[in-house]
Design a protein around this motif. Sequence first.
Motif, PDB file in Angstrom:
ATOM      1  N   ASP A  57       0.824  -1.190   0.000  1.00 50.02           N
ATOM      2  CA  ASP A  57       0.000   0.000   0.000  1.00 50.02           C
ATOM      3  C   ASP A  57       0.869   1.254   0.000  1.00 50.02           C
ATOM      4  N   ARG A  58       0.379   2.298  -0.682  1.00 51.86           N
ATOM      5  CA  ARG A  58       1.136   3.552  -0.774  1.00 51.86           C
ATOM      6  C   ARG A  58       1.477   4.133   0.599  1.00 51.86           C
ATOM      7  N   THR A  61      -1.275  -4.844  -0.533  1.00 53.63           N
ATOM      8  CA  THR A  61      -2.452  -4.303  -1.221  1.00 53.63           C
ATOM      9  C   THR A  61      -3.629  -5.265  -1.193  1.00 53.63           C
TER      10      THR A  61
END
Lengths: 637, 637
Positions: A343-344, A626
């Motif tokens: 995830d960012r 993610t």
Amino acid sequence: MSIERYDIVIIGAGPVGLLLSTCLARWGYKIKHIDMRPVPTVTGRADGIQPRSLDLLRNMGLKRAIMANEPAKVYEVAFWDPAENSKGIHRTGTWASCPKFIDARYPFTTLLHQGLIERVFISDLEQNGVKIQRPWRITGFSSDGVDKHYPVEVSIAHVDGDEQETVRAKYLFSGEGARSFVREQLGVGITHKDPIAHVWGVMDGVVRTNFPDIKMKCTIHSDAGSIMVIPREANMVRLYIQVASSTDADWNPRKTATTEQVQEAAKKILAPYWIEWDRVEWYSVYPIGQGIADRYTLDERVFMGGDCCHTHSPKAGQGMNTAFLDAQNLAWKIHHVESGFADRSILKSYEGERKLIAESLLNFDSQYAKLFSQRQPPAGEVGHASKHATGDEQVEENEFIKMFKASCEFTSGYGVAYDENIFNWSDSHPAKSSLFLSEKAGSTTQRPGRILSPATVTRVADANVVHLEQEIPLNGSYRIYLFAGKPSVTKKAVDDFAANLKKKGSFFSSYTRPDADQISYHERHNPHSLFFTINTIFNAPRPDIEVRALLPELLARYFDHVYADDIWDQRVPNAKAAAHAKMGLSEEEGGVVIVRPDGYVGCAVKLVEGSGTVDALNEYFASFCTKSFGGGDRAQL
Amino acid sequence: MSIERYDIVIIGAGPVGLLLSTCLARWGYKIKHIDMRPVPTVTGRADGIQPRSLDLLRNMGLKRAIMANEPAKVYEVAFWDPAENSKGIHRTGTWASCPKFIDARYPFTTLLHQGLIERVFISDLEQNGVKIQRPWRITGFSSDGVDKHYPVEVSIAHVDGDEQETVRAKYLFSGEGARSFVREQLGVGITHKDPIAHVWGVMDGVVRTNFPDIKMKCTIHSDAGSIMVIPREANMVRLYIQVASSTDADWNPRKTATTEQVQEAAKKILAPYWIEWDRVEWYSVYPIGQGIADRYTLDERVFMGGDCCHTHSPKAGQGMNTAFLDAQNLAWKIHHVESGFADRSILKSYEGERKLIAESLLNFDSQYAKLFSQRQPPAGEVGHASKHATGDEQVEENEFIKMFKASCEFTSGYGVAYDENIFNWSDSHPAKSSLFLSEKAGSTTQRPGRILSPATVTRVADANVVHLEQEIPLNGSYRIYLFAGKPSVTKKAVDDFAANLKKKGSFFSSYTRPDADQISYHERHNPHSLFFTINTIFNAPRPDIEVRALLPELLARYFDHVYADDIWDQRVPNAKAAAHAKMGLSEEEGGVVIVRPDGYVGCAVKLVEGSGTVDALNEYFASFCTKSFGGGDRAQL
């Protein structure tokens, strides 16, 4: 005309920019890398390469090329103080640069001209198609988001002319050094931990002297002033001499000194020993202000690292090492986000992890500076230090020795510990399985956020004796260490571990390679996933390990990563399986240690029959990947 | 037009010619070096670099450049035999390539394409101004003595054209390989130790296989034939397969086999395992005749070495190693004669020492060939071998294991022992002092004619942990190891040793440098004489060794060659001073070990007060030096 797009624009080709660029270039990213200087560093700027950094350079396959330059190696530090009769100086003690209580593969500091180190990176970059554009500088940037995929616009220009370019990028990185255009434009402030400023003189040269410790690192205090001696490659020696300090009555930050003045001062300080210069390679006087940037990034698109974020005195030789680790930390996180694995939000942990380290560094630096300014303790105290050089820890310790000892771990690079977070498991981590092992509970010695302990094992495939911690190169993969204990004891647990990895929806099977059906027979590290490599270590003599008989197919595919834990280790002399023992795992039942791509421990889990071990890892990885894991049917890898 | 004069003309740029050339070029000799091939070896001809050869290459400063090619390393050999149920093969045992009972610094065989090794030498030669003239060949020579100083005339010509040169030289060396023009012209015969001839197929390539030991060295015997497997760099594997033997009923030395035939044969031999080739790098079929030249030189002006003097099967990987040691042996002897240090008669010892080794090699080779042809012993026997891989010597041994064990020492290069002669002291040596130490008398473990035992010590000057046996590079100097025991015990003996070295007419002071008054402060190895470097090793912790206080001026001048014997060694776990203990010397009283420039022990002498120690060494060196020693007054060095 369409604007050129890059994954990242990197400003500055010092240690931090070069290491970041090298990693990302190897992993296939498109890079624009510029530097203001027409050529790499020519003289001066020699930093020490600390033991931990040597591990990293070796892990990148660059250590041999660096060592080919025959750097100086510092194994011990000597302390010199005014002699009691006030006639000159005498040695009051020595201390190992990286004492035995630190389990370092390379227990010494390596001293080499920074330009030679830069060249090794530059040559590696060129092999991966990246050429540094020189002399160019950044003239503007905005994280305008006009292009969703390439949200940053960067303008650069030739230093001397009016040639200029504007490009778009996913990321912008400033490794510009202390004077950073990017940091200034972002309006990020600098906090000064230690308000005391210093002016330093530094001189590299070839000397003749009867001072016996000229090839060691020395701190010398005399009634005539203080000096630090650092040996260098090519028979050179570096002298650091404090020219002025803001604690002086006549403090003037512009105070300077000529070569001759510094040489005269050195002669007085070293008396009764004599010293003469054959030649001076480089000499400079410069002010040092200690400071740390308040932020390393504002938006996780424009990042900064290295001297751009933290400046301090050069005495502890930490600059390049901290820069390397800044870059390494950011590199794999950008990679994991851009490749769709994580995830960012993980990008926030760059500042979270590295700023803490810089703060420790500055705290250390200010202590160290104080230590250097104060009179050293009398001979009796540091005499203990000398005895400690052999790692004997029985001697009573005073405050000074304790501080110095703590410093050794920090300066060697092994004191670096990242706090608990999504990567570094703790009781407060979202993953709650009861199977996680912890140092606190005494179920492992491996601490999340710390480097994996080094261990020597025998590779089963070719019977080579290898360094386990180096077996997976810095390639962006998580390192799954399956300490498989005794084959007869763990057979079912190992089979179950593989079966659960293989299950659809496991952290492992959720990120199989898109080209999984075309993987080469010769792929050693990533036959299933670009994000995981599995090592299996058995407590058994090598000839007894028949890989394809002992291991299920999934694990046997990592044929070159199966090891026999059959090498005796002086640190755990009574262990039958030294690597298991060093990890603090059961020699019979083993355990699983998850190591981040940068070599720091993520978590450790009990190896059990059934799905528990993989369930725990599913929870761990789900906290930053993610996808969510767990459940589902068997999948084909 | 005057004829060009060289110190030496070297024919052939294979391992033997290159190593000789490299040594002599470094020592300042004028060299004409030619080779018939237009370029260095391109493919094939990979020999193993044995542990002893790695020591030598490191001593020449070439090991790092060779290892940068990432060669394969063989730590273990596996034996495969027909399975009892006659269905394919099974592993009957393994054995360490260089078992623990051999005290090797690098206990493995290194496998690398010969061309890559040649390139390392060629690059070093170029740095010393020697360029190999290619493709040129020798067309004639005569040791006519017309010119007393340059007694050999050599004619050479371009291989393709009619360009030609005639030069004069002090020496001519043939490293031409098995087909030697020089040997033929000299009329030197070849003696065949083993009349059995063989035709071999050899194939390098990248394979896919489920054979588990493909990355190890294996001897495989099956009902379908026999193969030897050798791993190579760059993921390659070499297969040796015997195509024909003169013991065959249908023996035909011209018998051949195609790539496909050899691959088919390999598939049958390896069954039930499968093997497929991704590519074949090199394939060749060639006859092997075992043979040894009757002489290595007729007049000590025209010399031969390497394959020119001895040919044998490639199976034991000895070719390049024997060539290296031939060249090293000759290099320093020519140097000592030409620099006026030693009597010309020492050149006779080249053949004396090296031919004996070649004879041992051929004897070993013929035994090895028999072993390879015979059915291997049943599993029970070789099962012991497997257990022995860890160095455990408690297990009962059968004849096969004994032979293999002896072979390990020989193949590692450490079995090489030169007989007693003027260099290698024994009871029959002209030097008769009662102070000589000997293994027989139990007063040392170091045997003249054998390599010095490796030992790890701390260098006093910079506290670096170093390999004592590597501290003096291969520079033509004798290595004087003064094991100085406990400083408090040996103070007078050490002072007396220095005083007697310094005396006029000692072996040491008789060969001081002609430029003795202009020696650089930075000269580390040869401040007094080009023929001696002195190492002093104290049984004391490093911080307690104040070089200039403990050692008289002469010895203190070797400031970078003073060591603390303070590193624990697993091989002598109870020793306080491990290096002293490994040498078999008193840890209190020490002793002096004289090591030849090639690293082989010359003699060992008791360290005593008075002149006895130097008197003994005067006798030793007088047996081959150009001057006689002993007596006379004090001289200034």
